[in-house]
Design an enzyme around this catalytic site. Structure first.
Site, PDB file in Angstrom:
ATOM      1  CE  LYS A 112      12.268  -3.414   2.413  1.00  0.00           C
ATOM      2  NZ  LYS A 112      12.035  -2.469   3.483  1.00  0.00           N
TER       3      LYS A 112
HETATM    4  C1  LIG Z   1      10.384  -1.976   3.645  1.00  0.00           C
HETATM    5  C2  LIG Z   1      10.467  -0.998   5.088  1.00  0.00           C
HETATM    6  C3  LIG Z   1       9.441  -0.885   5.391  1.00  0.00           C
HETATM    7  C4  LIG Z   1       7.918  -1.549   4.902  1.00  0.00           C
HETATM    8  O1  LIG Z   1       7.876  -2.820   4.796  1.00  0.00           O
HETATM    9  P1  LIG Z   1       6.753  -3.646   3.626  1.00  0.00           P
HETATM   10  O2  LIG Z   1       7.122  -5.109   3.809  1.00  0.00           O
HETATM   11  O3  LIG Z   1       7.202  -3.011   2.519  1.00  0.00           O
HETATM   12  O4  LIG Z   1       5.459  -3.093   4.084  1.00  0.00           O
HETATM   13  C5  LIG Z   1       9.178  -0.372   6.637  1.00  0.00           C
HETATM   14  N1  LIG Z   1      10.335   0.068   7.285  1.00  0.00           N
HETATM   15  C6  LIG Z   1      11.411   0.160   6.810  1.00  0.00           C
HETATM   16  C7  LIG Z   1      12.651   0.430   7.482  1.00  0.00           C
HETATM   17  C8  LIG Z   1      11.647  -0.683   5.765  1.00  0.00           C
HETATM   18  O5  LIG Z   1      12.760  -0.794   5.246  1.00  0.00           O
END
Ligand SMILES: *Cc1c(COP(=O)(O)O)cnc(C)c1O
Length: 495
Positions: A112
């Protein structure tokens, strides 16, 4: 070329990228999408010689065409600096027959950060460009990682406040500790009694609540979103697919123009959708391998063409993917409906009224580049252990879901196309699950003892983000029911 954005539920209204970033979500409940995706008209060989920030500029300047070069370079340079613990920003690591694109080298050690370290700059720049004088209130629901990354990005950013809702019993202990110790006078963290979908639905409802919006405006506030529904998060995520591809070119593993596959551990469908947009821009991607955990609503969708969230919600060891309503899938549905906002709206209305919709055979035929599969909890743990034992490489639970699904894909198809696996979190963020996968006897140790054990096994330095919370004080302890989310926001803002 200038790229305009419109809602997936109403094709008449058009706006610039900066306006779409500011609004986050359209008033009609739809998501903003580019009217058309511009071509990445730069040679892949040329991109292979650029660093992360330069690649970011090439990709983002085409998508966010109303930002000036100076504005965009300021955002990029402010975001991708020494907050990341490696100057390459997103290293591509070849282990156990695959290329792991490590997206967790930012300040909160999950992918993120790739978008949320730049979003505050994009948002503040957008506000300036559009002469907004209201204070921006970032309202966000998190399955664990978005919350911390958004808090870190927005803490003490002038002209903003950030309110984060997370499922009180639905995030890892380290995720929770990271959030509730967040500093910054403009940060608010609230646990809700409910799951991520409850939090996300509550947030979406507030965005569409005319009374609340009016009361806020009267007080000089307006909402924006740091969730992956904001186009300002998707665009920065396109960058690292272009970056990964061009590193394979630079390393001589592929020639410019060769196709690759990508594997993405998926929850809200933002990360994989960014890869899809990158392909629409011209990046040669053959298959999008969508990996789910036991909440396998997306796997079932790719198999049957039916999206059905009416099922048990399962808490897994990959909590950031514990999601039954994948918001960004709406953007793909809109594309495979040939940008027909009425058709999309019909399906989304069915989803909110009955929790379910079915796409037509024509639409399903357009999903042939997608492959969906899922990993059980047991398989996920086995993958962590196996790759540790064979290669000494320790991956987190989300990445392990992706790695497991990649093995299934290869067994199903015998496809040997070079593949990039999105590695979305540091194993240090999910230390307990990771260590117990390697050896059950670790179960008796405390979270921070496990951090030290992980350090011994992996020989990877303990990230600053973990050191920071060892002794940090809890600064946020608000908990509310899912029905009290709006009241909580009103209280925070003094409405
Ligand atoms: C948010 C997240 C995901 C999923 O990603 P999306 O864009 O919501 O599909 C996968 N792994 C981790 C560690 C995340 O923080």
């Amino acid at each position: 070329m200038s790229v305009m954005y419109k809602s997936t539920r109403n094709s008449s209204e058009k706006m610039t990228a900066s306006e779409a970033i500011l609004k986050g979500l359209s008033d009609d409940g739809g998501l903003y999408v580019p009217e058309s995706i511009p071509a990445l008209d730069v040679d892949l060989d040329k991109l292979a010689k650029m660093d992360y920030r330069q690649v970011a500029y090439e990709v983002m300047s085409r998508m966010l065409s109303d930002f000036t070069e100076e504005e965009l370079k300021h955002c990029i340079d402010s975001a991708y600096d020494d907050k990341f613990d490696t100057s390459v920003i997103a290293p591509l690591v070849n282990k156990a027959g695959a290329n792991y694109l490590e997206l967790f080298h930012g300040s909160t050690i999950a992918f993120k950060d790739m978008a949320l370290s730049i979003l505050p700059y994009l948002l503040v720049t957008s506000a300036k460009k559009n002469k907004v004088t209201n204070e921006i209130v970032i309202l966000t629901a998190t399955s664990g990682d978005t919350g911390k990354a958004a808090l870190a990005g927005f803490a003490d950013v002038p002209g903003t406040k950030i309110i984060v809702f997370y499922p009180k019993n639905g995030v890892s202990p380290i995720q929770e500790k990271q959030m509730v110790t967040q500093k910054g006078d403009n940060t608010y963290v609230v646990g809700i009694v409910g799951n991520f979908d409850d939090a996300q639905t509550g947030v979406k409802n507030m965005f569409n609540d005319k009374n609340l919006l009016k009361d806020m405006n009267d007080k000089g506030y307006q909402f924006s979103s740091a969730n992956s529904i904001n186009i300002g998060r998707l665009v920065p995520q396109m960058v690292y697919y272009v970056y990964a591809y061009t590193r394979l070119v630079a390393d001589g593993k592929i020639k410019a123009g060769d196709k690759i596959n990508v594997v993405v551990p998926t929850g809200n469908f933002g990360n994989i959708l960014a890869a899809y947009y990158a392909k629409e821009m011209g990046l040669p991607i053959a298959k999008f391998i969508c990996a789910s955990n036991e909440n396998k609503v997306l796997y079932d969708f790719f198999e049957t063409g039916i999206y059905d969230k009416n099922r048990e919600f399962i808490l897994t060891s990959s909590p950031s993917m514990d999601i039954l309503i994948s918001s960004n899938l709406e953007r793909l549905i809109y594309r495979i409906a040939d940008d027909d906002s009425e058709k999309n709206k019909e399906l989304m209305n069915a989803l909110s009224s009955s929790g379910k919709y079915e796409i037509s055979a024509d639409m399903k035929a357009k999903l042939s580049e997608f492959y969906g599969n899922y990993a059980t909890e047991e398989e996920t743990a086995e993958t962590i252990k196996r790759v540790y034992e064979s290669d000494g490489y320790i991956m987190d639970t989300h990445t392990a879901v992706a790695s497991t699904v990649y093995e299934k894909y290869k067994a199903d198809t015998n496809d040997e196309t070079p593949t990039v696996i999105a590695s979305t979190a540091s194993p240090y963020k999910f230390t307990r699950s990771v260590m117990e996968a390697i050896d059950k006897s670790y179960a008796s140790q405390s979270d921070f003892e496990l951090v030290d054990e992980l350090n011994k096994l992996s020989k990877v330095k303990i990230p600053q983000a973990i050191e920071d919370i060892r002794s940090a004080a809890v600064l946020h302890d608000t908990v509310c029911n899912k029905s009290e989310m709006e009241a909580t926001v009103r209280k925070i803002l003094g409405l």
